[in-house]
Design an enzyme around this catalytic site. Structure first.
Site, PDB file in Angstrom:
ATOM      1  N   ASP A   1      -7.616   0.510  -9.000  1.00  0.00           N
ATOM      2  CA  ASP A   1      -8.155   1.768  -9.732  1.00  0.00           C
ATOM      3  C   ASP A   1      -8.312   1.468 -11.101  1.00  0.00           C
ATOM      4  O   ASP A   1      -7.651   1.024 -11.933  1.00  0.00           O
ATOM      5  CB  ASP A   1      -7.147   2.893  -9.513  1.00  0.00           C
TER       6      ASP A   1
ATOM      7  N   THR B   1     -13.265  -7.295   1.050  1.00  0.00           N
ATOM      8  CA  THR B   1     -12.449  -6.126   1.308  1.00  0.00           C
ATOM      9  C   THR B   1     -13.607  -5.096   2.061  1.00  0.00           C
ATOM     10  O   THR B   1     -14.524  -5.105   1.756  1.00  0.00           O
ATOM     11  CB  THR B   1     -11.739  -5.508   0.178  1.00  0.00           C
ATOM     12  N   GLU B   2     -13.010  -3.801   2.441  1.00  0.00           N
ATOM     13  CA  GLU B   2     -13.946  -2.652   2.901  1.00  0.00           C
ATOM     14  C   GLU B   2     -14.640  -2.486   1.707  1.00  0.00           C
ATOM     15  O   GLU B   2     -15.794  -2.166   1.862  1.00  0.00           O
ATOM     16  CB  GLU B   2     -12.889  -1.693   3.196  1.00  0.00           C
TER      17      GLU B   2
ATOM     18  N   GLU C   1       0.802  -1.279   0.004  1.00  0.00           N
ATOM     19  CA  GLU C   1      -0.106   0.090  -0.016  1.00  0.00           C
ATOM     20  C   GLU C   1       0.876   1.173   0.060  1.00  0.00           C
ATOM     21  O   GLU C   1       1.728   1.404   0.967  1.00  0.00           O
ATOM     22  CB  GLU C   1      -1.016  -0.040   1.140  1.00  0.00           C
TER      23      GLU C   1
ATOM     24  N   ASP D   1     -15.657  -4.332  -8.769  1.00  0.00           N
ATOM     25  CA  ASP D   1     -17.102  -3.904  -9.289  1.00  0.00           C
ATOM     26  C   ASP D   1     -17.201  -3.242 -10.454  1.00  0.00           C
ATOM     27  O   ASP D   1     -18.307  -2.893 -10.873  1.00  0.00           O
ATOM     28  CB  ASP D   1     -17.505  -3.039  -7.901  1.00  0.00           C
TER      29      ASP D   1
ATOM     30  N   LYS E   1     -10.084   6.645 -18.224  1.00  0.00           N
ATOM     31  CA  LYS E   1      -9.560   7.155 -19.579  1.00  0.00           C
ATOM     32  C   LYS E   1      -8.304   6.518 -20.295  1.00  0.00           C
ATOM     33  O   LYS E   1      -7.704   5.986 -20.024  1.00  0.00           O
ATOM     34  CB  LYS E   1      -9.114   8.519 -18.945  1.00  0.00           C
TER      35      LYS E   1
END
Length: 212
Positions: A118, A191-192, A69, A154, A122
């Site tokens: 992420d 995950t969160e 992270e 998602d 674009k």
């Protein structure tokens, strides 16, 4: 959402050097000695606040987990979870995944997790997606001959892009799920983000792919 700066993050990481590896580049090819065992090594790119890697570490104590992270104000949450769970088979790295080959030797890793990465929607940002071909080349290099990547998201567009990218690079698709939670997979650790999106009714996509 803008992340709040945590000026105490550096001190907190230093206080928990048994969890956060201070110089992970020196561990390349030596992660077995870091964990003091020869168990399989699994890495998560983008650990976030650590719910997934903590849950996986408790569920699979005979696997060594490494969570990456890059955001200090986020990784401190993961440190706290690992510390409170009192698990010994997890290490965290406050590093970016620009080139994993600087952190891991060839064939040193057994499995890679990409959780809610992420999507970089674009077109001009395509090279930043963690399933872009240059990243797949990195994964192939550090994974063992039977190594796998497990991806959850998602974002349907990213998922479809990733399936094409894996296929074009010669990876074998072992599982493709268009709604993971319909499978009632008791082994799935959320995950969160996964909890949040699932509660909102969004389908969760998952694929498992094996190196060429």
């Amino acid at each position: 959402m803008r992340l709040r700066n945590k000026p105490w993050a550096d001190d907190y990481m230093n206080e928990n050097s048994h969890i956060v590896v201070a110089d992970p580049f020196s561990k390349k090819g030596k992660w077995v000695s870091e964990f003091e065992n020869e168990n399989p090594v699994h890495i998560e790119i983008g650990t976030g606040k650590g719910q997934f890697i903590t849950g996986m570490s408790k569920q699979y104590p005979n696997i060594n987990f490494i969570g990456m992270e890059r955001v200090k104000s986020v990784i401190v949450g993961a440190i706290k979870k690992v510390k409170e769970a009192e698990i010994l088979n997890t290490r965290l790295l406050n590093e970016d995944a620009d080139d994993l080959r600087e952190l891991f030797e060839e064939s040193e890793v057994d499995q890679i997790y990409l959780n809610f990465s992420d999507p970089w929607p674009k077109a001009r940002h395509e090279k930043r997606r963690l399933t872009y071909k240059t990243f797949l080349e990195q994964y192939q290099s550090i994974l063992k001959s039977d190594g796998k990547v497990v991806m959850k998201t998602d974002n349907r567009q990213l998922f479809e892009y990733s399936l094409v990218s894996f296929s074009q690079s010669g990876w074998t698709l072992e599982e493709v799920s268009l709604n993971l939670h319909n499978l009632e997979d008791a082994t799935n650790v959320m995950t969160e983000y996964e909890e949040k999106f699932s509660e909102q009714g969004h389908p969760i996509y998952r694929c498992v792919v094996r190196v060429p």
